[in-house]
Motif scaffolding. Structure first.
Motif, PDB file in Angstrom:
ATOM      1  N   CYS A   1       0.863  -1.179   0.000  1.00 44.67           N
ATOM      2  CA  CYS A   1       0.000   0.000   0.000  1.00 44.67           C
ATOM      3  C   CYS A   1       0.898   1.227   0.000  1.00 44.67           C
ATOM      4  O   CYS A   1       2.037   1.170   0.451  1.00 44.67           O
ATOM      5  CB  CYS A   1      -0.879   0.032   1.254  1.00 44.67           C
ATOM      6  SG  CYS A   1      -1.952  -1.400   1.466  1.00 44.67           S
TER       7      CYS A   1
ATOM      8  N   ARG B   1      -7.587  -3.505   4.803  1.00 45.73           N
ATOM      9  CA  ARG B   1      -9.034  -3.268   4.864  1.00 45.73           C
ATOM     10  C   ARG B   1      -9.326  -1.990   5.634  1.00 45.73           C
ATOM     11  O   ARG B   1     -10.193  -1.200   5.257  1.00 45.73           O
ATOM     12  CB  ARG B   1      -9.741  -4.460   5.521  1.00 45.73           C
ATOM     13  CG  ARG B   1      -9.715  -5.721   4.653  1.00 45.73           C
ATOM     14  CD  ARG B   1     -10.222  -6.944   5.379  1.00 45.73           C
ATOM     15  NE  ARG B   1     -11.618  -6.820   5.755  1.00 45.73           N
ATOM     16  CZ  ARG B   1     -12.244  -7.651   6.568  1.00 45.73           C
ATOM     17  NH1 ARG B   1     -11.602  -8.680   7.088  1.00 45.73           N
ATOM     18  NH2 ARG B   1     -13.516  -7.483   6.851  1.00 45.73           N
TER      19      ARG B   1
ATOM     20  N   ARG C   1      -8.445   1.117   3.534  1.00 45.24           N
ATOM     21  CA  ARG C   1      -9.516   1.409   2.559  1.00 45.24           C
ATOM     22  C   ARG C   1     -10.734   2.013   3.250  1.00 45.24           C
ATOM     23  O   ARG C   1     -11.309   2.993   2.790  1.00 45.24           O
ATOM     24  CB  ARG C   1      -9.896   0.152   1.796  1.00 45.24           C
ATOM     25  CG  ARG C   1      -8.866  -0.274   0.750  1.00 45.24           C
ATOM     26  CD  ARG C   1      -9.369  -1.376  -0.157  1.00 45.24           C
ATOM     27  NE  ARG C   1      -9.739  -2.600   0.549  1.00 45.24           N
ATOM     28  CZ  ARG C   1      -8.870  -3.538   0.920  1.00 45.24           C
ATOM     29  NH1 ARG C   1      -7.586  -3.408   0.630  1.00 45.24           N
ATOM     30  NH2 ARG C   1      -9.285  -4.628   1.551  1.00 45.24           N
ATOM     31  N   GLU C   2     -11.124   1.425   4.389  1.00 49.47           N
ATOM     32  CA  GLU C   2     -12.280   1.921   5.128  1.00 49.47           C
ATOM     33  C   GLU C   2     -12.077   3.369   5.573  1.00 49.47           C
ATOM     34  O   GLU C   2     -13.005   4.178   5.539  1.00 49.47           O
ATOM     35  CB  GLU C   2     -12.542   1.033   6.357  1.00 49.47           C
ATOM     36  CG  GLU C   2     -13.720   1.460   7.175  1.00 49.47           C
ATOM     37  CD  GLU C   2     -14.030   0.524   8.328  1.00 49.47           C
ATOM     38  OE1 GLU C   2     -14.694   0.970   9.272  1.00 49.47           O
ATOM     39  OE2 GLU C   2     -13.613  -0.666   8.279  1.00 49.47           O
TER      40      GLU C   2
ATOM     41  N   GLY D   1      -6.239   4.293   1.764  1.00 45.89           N
ATOM     42  CA  GLY D   1      -5.536   3.177   1.119  1.00 45.89           C
ATOM     43  C   GLY D   1      -6.151   2.788  -0.197  1.00 45.89           C
ATOM     44  O   GLY D   1      -7.155   3.209  -0.621  1.00 45.89           O
TER      45      GLY D   1
END
Length: 156
Positions: free
Chosen positions: A114, A148, A151-152, A156
């Motif tokens: 990432c 995860r 992203r949330e 990311g």
């Protein structure tokens, strides 16, 4: 540690266990660090779902609330396990560092391929988001939740 008012909420990356409280959610982990108690998974599983939910929702912001939370948790662990809760050594609160993104978070981002977080992204996150990223970047936590969470959180 300075108490920061944090609303109780659960992250989407925790959705596979938060309905049953099989694992300790980040909001409870934050409160454990705040009150200085180490709650081990074998102790956690002996608590009822209602008690686990109570630990998530009880306030733990002011000095009085932190003391009450700590007492409630100590009594609960003693009642359910027959032994006293372990004390946490002073916690290095890397999530409170606001002049740089902690190295452990940057290293975990690289490990998961990432992009490293910018300081601007780090500063846009609230305390519980930063706490979660720090905790997820440390050994002993399920690694799949780190990307995860990124992203949330929109970074990311």
């Amino acid at each position: 540690m300075n108490a920061i008012a944090i609303d109780t909420y659960f992250f989407r990356f925790e959705s596979d266990f938060v309905d049953t409280f099989r694992c300790i959610p980040m909001i409870v982990r934050y409160k454990l660090d705040t009150c200085g108690i180490k709650l081990k998974l074998p102790e956690w599983v002996k608590l009822s779902v209602e008690e686990k939910e109570q630990l998530a929702y009880l306030p733990c912001h002011s000095e009085a609330e932190i003391a009450a939370y700590r007492k409630y948790l100590q009594d609960l662990v003693l009642r359910r396990t027959g032994h006293e809760a372990s004390q946490l050594p002073p916690v290095e609160a890397a999530w409170e560092v606001l002049h740089e993104v902690p190295d452990e978070v940057q290293q975990k981002a690289v490990e998961w391929e990432c992009a490293p977080l910018t300081l601007e992204q780090w500063l846009r996150l609230d305390t519980l988001h930063r706490f979660a990223l720090v905790k997820l970047s440390r050994s002993g936590h399920e690694g799949k939740n780190f990307p995860r969470a990124l992203r949330e959180f929109g970074v990311g």
